[in-house]
Scaffold this motif. Sequence first.
Motif, PDB file in Angstrom:
ATOM      1  N   LEU A  13       4.088   4.777   1.166  1.00  0.00           N
ATOM      2  CA  LEU A  13       3.733   5.448   0.033  1.00  0.00           C
ATOM      3  C   LEU A  13       4.939   4.962  -1.144  1.00  0.00           C
ATOM      4  N   VAL A  17       4.443   3.668  -4.871  1.00  0.00           N
ATOM      5  CA  VAL A  17       5.146   4.158  -6.050  1.00  0.00           C
ATOM      6  C   VAL A  17       5.810   3.424  -6.922  1.00  0.00           C
ATOM      7  N   ALA A  24       2.110   6.027 -11.370  1.00  0.00           N
ATOM      8  CA  ALA A  24       2.303   6.642 -10.127  1.00  0.00           C
ATOM      9  C   ALA A  24       2.210   7.826  -9.934  1.00  0.00           C
ATOM     10  N   SER A  26      -0.670  11.028  -7.853  1.00  0.00           N
ATOM     11  CA  SER A  26      -1.233  11.049  -6.444  1.00  0.00           C
ATOM     12  C   SER A  26      -2.506  10.550  -6.379  1.00  0.00           C
ATOM     13  N   ILE A  29      -2.143   6.790  -6.479  1.00  0.00           N
ATOM     14  CA  ILE A  29      -1.450   6.355  -5.168  1.00  0.00           C
ATOM     15  C   ILE A  29      -2.549   6.207  -4.086  1.00  0.00           C
ATOM     16  N   THR A  46      -1.578  13.211   0.952  1.00  0.00           N
ATOM     17  CA  THR A  46      -0.870  12.484  -0.147  1.00  0.00           C
ATOM     18  C   THR A  46       0.114  13.472  -0.934  1.00  0.00           C
TER      19      THR A  46
END
Lengths: 112, 867
Positions: A13, A17, A24, A26, A29, A46
């Motif tokens: 993650l 990002v 970026a 959620s 992402i 997430t």
Amino acid sequence: MKETRLGDFEEVLLLLVGILDMEAYSYRIADEFYRQTGRSISIGATHSTLERLEQKGFLKSKMGEATAERGGRRKRIFTITALGKRVLKESRDFKITLWAQYPDFSTNLQFV
Amino acid sequence: MKPIQPPKAARKLFEWFSGQANIDDLLGDLDELFLHHCKSKSPRKARFLYWRNVLSLCLSYALRKRKRDARYSHFSTSVVSLDMLHSYFKVAVRNLYQHKYFTVLNAFGLAIGMSIGLLLIAMYSYVRTYDTFHENGEHIYSIVTHRLSGVEDRHLASAPGLLAAKINEEYSGQVQAIEVRARFYGEVLAGNGRVPIGGYYCDDQFLEMFSFPLLSGKQDGILSKPNQVVLTERTALKLFGNSDIIGQTVELYEQGLFEVSGVLQDIPGNSHLMFDVLVSLASWKDQPIERVQEQWSEYPNQYVYVNLQHDNPGRLQSYLNKLSVNLNIHNPVQVTFSLQHLHDIATSDHYNAIGPKWELSGFIVFGAIALMILLPACFNYTNIAIARALKRSKEIGLRKTLGGMQRQIFFQFITETVVVCMIALIGGIACFIFMRSEFQRMMVAGSELDLSITPFMAFLFVAFAIFTGLVAGLFPAIYFSRLNPVEAIKSKLSTKTFNGMRVRKGLTIMQFSLSFCFILSIIVFGRQYRTLLNMDFGFRKENIVIIDLKGEVKPDVLMTELAKIPAIQSISFSSGMPVLTNNKTWIHLEKDSLEINQLFVNNDFLTQLNIQVLHGASFLETYTSHEQGVLVNEQLVRNSGLTVQDAIGHVIRVDSVDLPIVGIVQDFRHAPSSQPVGNFMLRYDPTRFSQVNAVIDVSNVFETFTSMEKSWKALSPDVPLQANFFENALDESFDTYKVLIKLAGFLGLLAISISILGLLGMVVFTVETRMKEVCIRKVMGASASTILVLLSKDFLKLLLFSVMLGIPMAVFIYQTVFTQIPNYHADLTVWDILAGTCGLFLLGIITITSQTYKTALTQPAEVLKTE
């Protein structure tokens, strides 16, 4: 003591990002994670992970602009902190040193 | 096409679940994801996924952390911190101090309103402690019965005494059952008088089961032999002067000698078993041979208690069910048994209870009355608080602008109300202490009530005050906390205030209608009482002294003695007095049986009471050996369907004797005023005379009584003379009405003073806010009287409305409640309504003008100079 260890999922993650930069938040992402890995993750997972990374000081967040498809609600944009970058780097270096000691591949791995 | 919306309920749930946490971005993500799903999936599936995501977020670490963070933010109100409470309290006290007048007004009203509630709480918390002092109390049950005999269907507290023996014998479980026979009564011959004592018949096990500690005497076999008694300490001291009396004997009038086998500690006031003496069951003298069957169906004053320490109630109950089925097979009277826990006995509703009853139904009625007094007081507070919203709107606006949350404002106002209620509680307790003794005197069993304040009671009092605060403060607190800060700070309270005005007016009208009803009921009750006092009984009642024939005094001897007293004008004998005595019997007339009231009198009685014999003759004084005829009243003749001519000489059968009707007397009131004039007869039988009636000259009552006493003493030195005026005794028989009037009057006084206080608050407030307007009007040339009318007009309109609402209410209450009072209830007339209206208006006008008049006379310059 502040937790500074970086988990595997957290590392991915954190990298995402970095890749998404200003995009970026959620939803993006999670979307990117699905595209890159083919696995889907829940929105709760997430957010929890991002929240935890922020807690550890690897990420920081600020509220971004709102869009129509979000029902006029703002995004929370995450950016990597200097600490986050260093931890990522350390993690990579650590793995490379491990790879270097791995007998079968050590000779082939000349590209670094 | 309208885009598909995410499910609203899910979003609401999520928002509610998140509370204070900031979830703007989460909601955004959810929406974006939903939109994404809508493109690739069916709307149903998308909605389902939205729900799933919401749940996943709700359970996630992310939300938990955000909620935790939010708790410590500056805007958080989810935790009630001590500091905040402290601040609420401080602000509340300052506010209340600043508006002393309203605070006092409010506290005063609430104190009055709460006083009845406090009384109820005190009573309840005392009744709760009934029978809690028994060590085995948890396991003791009383057996109560449901008796069905023809149309008579009753729940009785008593049970056949035989049942105790039957349980001990037959029932397989480990129970201890005892029989108690109530209503032992005797007169102890002590010194030269008689001391009445009462108690129960029971055996040794009674003292094993119940915790009445023995002061002296051995528990074993203490009540096993005939003529053994156990006295309480108080009784022992009364009879013997000391409590060390084991083995001594007491002599009971007509019942013989009893041996004292033990002395008990005095019984606590909160026991449903109340006795001076316990008599051994063995001394119970059986009634002349009862059939066994009847012993199972006729059992007044017999009680059965069981101790289920080593058994369970369910098992015994099923045994009792089986038993009653067996018993009922061949019996026209159906009796079923059930268990009642010791702690429930005092509050149960059964007939024929052994001790005092504090039925729950009574508490409910009392509670309704308490609420009827409390609610108007709360309305008043609400009224005044909302009226003052205008003054306080700036404060609220400012607080809100500076970040005061709705909830904080709400708590602020609730705190303020609770503080007022606490002040009111002090006043309420003062009222309560003042009312306590008066109240106890009014109640039938009031003397058994111990209403001194206990810690538990104090706790309930405080809880009650907080509850009152919540009730009174809820509406204003919600109203204030919802104010729009912009409007509030500009003092531009829009439509909402208007609605508030209407609610307030409605509340005031309700209150005054209630007061109006109370005023009317006092008027009606009062008239009822007066009519009863001045009622024409149909006989003379003045200057008649009743002397009870007691002891060994011979009627004719007493008569000759009394005749010597010059002030006594005439003397008669009777078995009682009309209205006061209710002696019923049955007669056979032709083929019918009639129920009839009777009195045994002599001829002088008729002259004394001025009862006219309309037809036939009065008694012949020559009736000496046996009765030879009766006098009846007109009503009987009417009821029997005979003509007057036929009636005279007609033979009726009474007490298995045939007696002719010798005369007919005028109708007069023979029964208590709650009954109509019915069948009545006068008989002559000297053996039944129980009193001497003397008409005396009242110019020197004291001397007459002294000489009467002297004559009495010569005849009977042991028993004191008991003499009363007939008229006083008649008046006393109306004491129930007196209590009712007192009660209605008292409650009415409370209700009226509460509504007057409420009105006063509203008038003061209005006058305060309109001060400038009034002064400008005066400058422009308005006269004091115009101003007075202007200010008072609205309130008078309110009063008018409340009378209009109150009249139907009062008529309704009159028709449902008052007409239930049997016979001779006073009517609700137009004049009563008129008088009530005048009374209400008088009170209202005094209240209103006391404030408006002052304002109308103010100097405009005094007020306007600061502008």
